[in-house]
Design an enzyme around this catalytic site. Structure first.
Site, short mmCIF file in Angstrom:
data_model
loop_
_atom_site.label_atom_id
_atom_site.label_comp_id
_atom_site.label_asym_id
_atom_site.label_seq_id
_atom_site.Cartn_x
_atom_site.Cartn_y
_atom_site.Cartn_z
CG ASP A 94 7.56 -4.95 -6.89
OD1 ASP A 94 7.68 -5.55 -5.52
OD2 ASP A 94 6.82 -4.18 -6.56
CB CYS A 150 -0.54 2.02 -0.19
SG CYS A 150 0.54 1.17 -1.29
CE LYS A 196 10.65 -4.39 0.36
NZ LYS A 196 9.37 -5.01 0.14
CG ASN A 197 8.63 -7.64 -0.89
OD1 ASN A 197 8.92 -7.28 -0.21
ND2 ASN A 197 8.61 -7.83 -2.29
NE ARG A 216 8.22 0.87 3.63
CZ ARG A 216 6.80 0.03 2.39
NH1 ARG A 216 6.41 0.75 1.30
NH2 ARG A 216 6.71 -1.17 2.68
NE ARG A 250 -1.70 -2.36 2.12
CZ ARG A 250 -1.86 -3.55 1.79
NH1 ARG A 250 -1.59 -4.88 1.51
NH2 ARG A 250 -3.00 -4.74 1.83
NE ARG A 279 -0.75 -3.18 -2.20
CZ ARG A 279 0.73 -3.22 -1.65
NH1 ARG A 279 1.34 -1.77 -2.06
NH2 ARG A 279 1.29 -4.04 -1.43
N PRO A 280 -7.06 -4.08 -1.39
CG PRO A 280 -8.60 -5.12 -3.05
CD PRO A 280 -7.44 -4.33 -3.43
CB ILE A 281 -6.89 -8.13 2.90
CG1 ILE A 281 -8.03 -7.57 3.70
CG2 ILE A 281 -5.91 -7.35 2.52
CD1 ILE A 281 -7.97 -7.74 4.94
CG ASP A 282 -11.41 -8.84 -2.80
OD1 ASP A 282 -11.68 -9.21 -3.85
OD2 ASP A 282 -9.76 -8.55 -2.63
CG LEU A 283 -8.00 -12.17 -4.23
CD1 LEU A 283 -6.62 -11.63 -5.44
CD2 LEU A 283 -9.43 -12.81 -4.79
C1 EPZ Z 1 3.51 -8.45 -2.84
O1 EPZ Z 1 2.26 -7.27 -2.56
C2 EPZ Z 1 5.12 -7.67 -2.76
N1 EPZ Z 1 5.31 -7.25 -1.94
C3 EPZ Z 1 4.96 -6.44 -3.31
O2 EPZ Z 1 5.86 -5.46 -3.69
C4 EPZ Z 1 4.73 -6.24 -4.58
O3 EPZ Z 1 4.16 -5.20 -5.75
C5 EPZ Z 1 3.63 -7.21 -5.42
O4 EPZ Z 1 3.56 -8.33 -4.45
C6 EPZ Z 1 3.10 -7.93 -6.70
O5 EPZ Z 1 4.59 -8.17 -7.42
C7 EPZ Z 1 5.61 -8.18 -0.49
O6 EPZ Z 1 6.05 -9.29 -1.26
C8 EPZ Z 1 5.66 -8.06 0.88
P1 EPZ Z 1 -0.78 -8.66 -4.40
P2 EPZ Z 1 1.03 -8.08 -2.25
O7 EPZ Z 1 -1.47 -9.34 -3.15
O8 EPZ Z 1 0.93 -9.99 -1.62
C9 EPZ Z 1 -5.01 -7.61 -5.67
C10 EPZ Z 1 7.45 -3.81 -2.85
O9 EPZ Z 1 7.71 -2.62 -3.98
N2 EPZ Z 1 -5.66 -8.07 -4.24
O10 EPZ Z 1 -0.08 -9.70 -5.83
O11 EPZ Z 1 0.66 -6.79 -1.02
C11 EPZ Z 1 -3.73 -6.26 -5.37
O12 EPZ Z 1 -4.80 -4.56 -5.56
C12 EPZ Z 1 5.88 -4.27 -2.81
O13 EPZ Z 1 8.73 -4.20 -2.75
C13 EPZ Z 1 -6.88 -7.66 -4.44
O14 EPZ Z 1 -7.70 -7.37 -5.76
O15 EPZ Z 1 0.48 -7.85 -4.03
C14 EPZ Z 1 -3.50 -5.57 -6.59
O16 EPZ Z 1 -3.79 -4.83 -7.93
C15 EPZ Z 1 4.97 -2.76 -3.49
N3 EPZ Z 1 -7.18 -8.56 -3.45
C16 EPZ Z 1 -2.92 -6.88 -7.42
O17 EPZ Z 1 -3.86 -7.73 -6.22
C17 EPZ Z 1 -6.39 -9.31 -2.42
O18 EPZ Z 1 -7.24 -9.72 -1.87
C18 EPZ Z 1 -1.63 -8.11 -6.57
O19 EPZ Z 1 -1.57 -7.85 -5.23
C19 EPZ Z 1 -4.99 -9.30 -2.98
C20 EPZ Z 1 -4.81 -8.67 -4.11
#
Ligand code: EPZ
Length: 420
Positions: free
Chosen positions: A308, A116, A22-23, A400, A92, A121-125
């Site tokens: 996960d 969620c 999926k991912n 999902r 998201r 889950r911020p998107i600042d990066l």
């Molecule tokens: C991906 O989510 C996966 N989703 C998630 O799987 C998985 O848990 C996660 O990576 C970590 O491995 C998909 O690939 C669709 P991140 P993503 O950005 O990209 C923080 C599942 O169960 N962060 O690596 O959203 C964030 O809050 C799902 O299949 C910031 O602070 O994860 C988190 O604490 C759930 N600022 C950490 O980084 C940002 O701009 C990791 O998030 C982005 C992220």
């Protein structure tokens, strides 16, 4: 609300084939926006999240056709750069549409994905990286508008190896002027799969799988549709089935796995005492009554133990002798399943981002609710080992990420039905 009804106590045995990832499929589908042609992607799992992504792409003007797990995505006539808000709210990870849309149209509008169940889950990066590449960002009425008439390569250091931010910036870098370098990049196998797909399209990317990714931007005329690509197997789904076999003290063989991707999960299963035999693309797990606790299990970005898999592993550790210490370091609020497992007789104490799990001899059936995707999988797994009947509400969360979970588990001898 849909639910799974499970009668526990049966040891799982048999063979199943693991679905595509999926991912991996989600960012690869989004990236088809970068080229204007007919892409064919194989082994895409039939899941709610994939449907949301293809619905969005259709709303943007793509032509989608599907047969079984083969998806044809024709992005020739895509001409809209505003992602529909209602669909974005459903998933998201549609935020990864920002990079390819900005690359192709030099502008994009998305709605704030918001938090969620598992964290804010911020998107600042994502936004910081895109603005370093010359995008101007405006927020209005809950929407983010990004414009970059001349997207340029940049040297970006991520504060955290975010999977989504790495994917978004990789895709934005494909059509940017000059070189983009992503430092402290995420190293997940799904990142490597995306690089391979983009390079098949004609992009020039190196370094995925390491913490430094380099993208030499190219012109859109250099990109062509990918006519035949198979996504990698889903390592989290594979891990979930292995844990299901272990918790029922059964014996299961998985086909269609990449051993290297599974190593962080296999290492911990071995530590509990599971016996693992591996061949090229298959894993056989055998578990008997002597499984033991883990002094320490800490979730980390790849190649650390995947967050996960944290919930399914918590369910298993609740049934093995001894005390296990589990620390969640990636998401702030990912222990919602602990309360539900306690309803089934588990002994779990939460202290901040650490769970102390004292194994019990037997879990008991109960009525529980899944609050998110992996929490739901953990409750289904716990129910397989519990005495009596369990009802797991919230099956829509599980759908999902898991294709035909009840059919696969039934084929391994479980007593499970899905109720609408
Ligand atoms: C991906 O989510 C996966 N989703 C998630 O799987 C998985 O848990 C996660 O990576 C970590 O491995 C998909 O690939 C669709 P991140 P993503 O950005 O990209 C923080 C599942 O169960 N962060 O690596 O959203 C964030 O809050 C799902 O299949 C910031 O602070 O994860 C988190 O604490 C759930 N600022 C950490 O980084 C940002 O701009 C990791 O998030 C982005 C992220």
């Amino acid at each position: 609300m849909g639910a799974y009804v499970i009668t526990g106590g049966k040891s799982l045995s048999g063979k199943i084939r693991v679905q595509g990832s999926k991912n991996s499929s989600l960012p690869i589908l989004a990236s088809t926006l970068l080229n204007a042609g007919k892409n064919v992607i194989k082994d895409v799992p039939n899941l709610k999240d994939i449907k949301v992504m293809t619905d969005i792409l259709e709303k943007l003007g793509a032509k989608v056709s599907k047969s079984g797990n083969i998806l044809e995505m024709d992005s020739s006539n895509v001409n809209i750069w505003e992602v529909p808000e209602d669909l974005m709210r459903e998933m998201r990870s549609s935020i990864v549409l920002m990079g390819p849309l900005l690359g192709r149209f030099k502008k994009v509008r998305v709605s704030y994905p918001g938090g969620c169940e598992i964290g804010p889950r911020p998107i600042d990066l994502h936004l910081k990286g895109l603005s370093l590449m010359g995008a101007t960002l405006r927020e209005k009425h809950g929407f983010i508008y990004a414009e970059a008439p001349a997207l340029r390569g940049a040297d970006i250091h991520l504060d955290f190896p975010s999977v989504g931010a790495t994917e978004n910036l990789m895709m934005a870098g494909v059509l940017a002027n000059g070189k983009t370098i992503i430092r402290n990049a995420a190293k997940e196998p799904e990142i490597v799969d995306l690089q391979n797909f983009l390079n098949r399209m004609g992009a020039h990317i190196k370094g995925a799988g390491t913490d430094t990714i380099k993208i030499d931007g190219c012109g859109s005329d250099e990109l062509k549709p990918v006519e035949d690509y198979t996504v990698i197997p889903d390592r989290i789904v594979a891990g979930t089935y292995l844990v299901a076999a272990a918790i029922t003290r059964g014996q299961v063989t998985l086909k269609n796995v990449v051993l290297e991707h599974m190593e962080p999960i296999l290492a911990k299963l071995r530590e509990t005492g599971c016996k693992l035999e591996c061949c090229d693309d298959c894993i056989n797990l055998t578990a008997d009554t002597t499984l033991r606790s883990l002094d320490s299990l800490r979730t980390l970005p790849y190649p650390g133990f995947p967050t996960d898999m944290q919930a399914p592993m918590m369910a298993l550790l609740a049934t093995v002798e001894g005390t296990s210490i589990l620390t969640e370091t990636v998401f702030e609020n990912r222990f919602k399943h602990a309360e539900e497992l306690r309803r089934m007789g588990a002994h779990i104490t939460i202290n901040g981002n650490t769970a102390i799990i004292k194994g019990v001899r037997k879990l008991t059936g109960a009525i529980v609710e899944a609050k998110d995707l992996r929490a739901g999988a953990a409750l289904v797994i716990a129910a397989l080992a519990a005495e009596g009947e369990t009802t797991v509400y919230g099956s829509s969360h599980v759908e999902r990420g898991y294709e035909r979970l009840e059919d696969n588990l039934s084929s391994l001898g479980a007593e499970i039905v899905k109720k609408k």
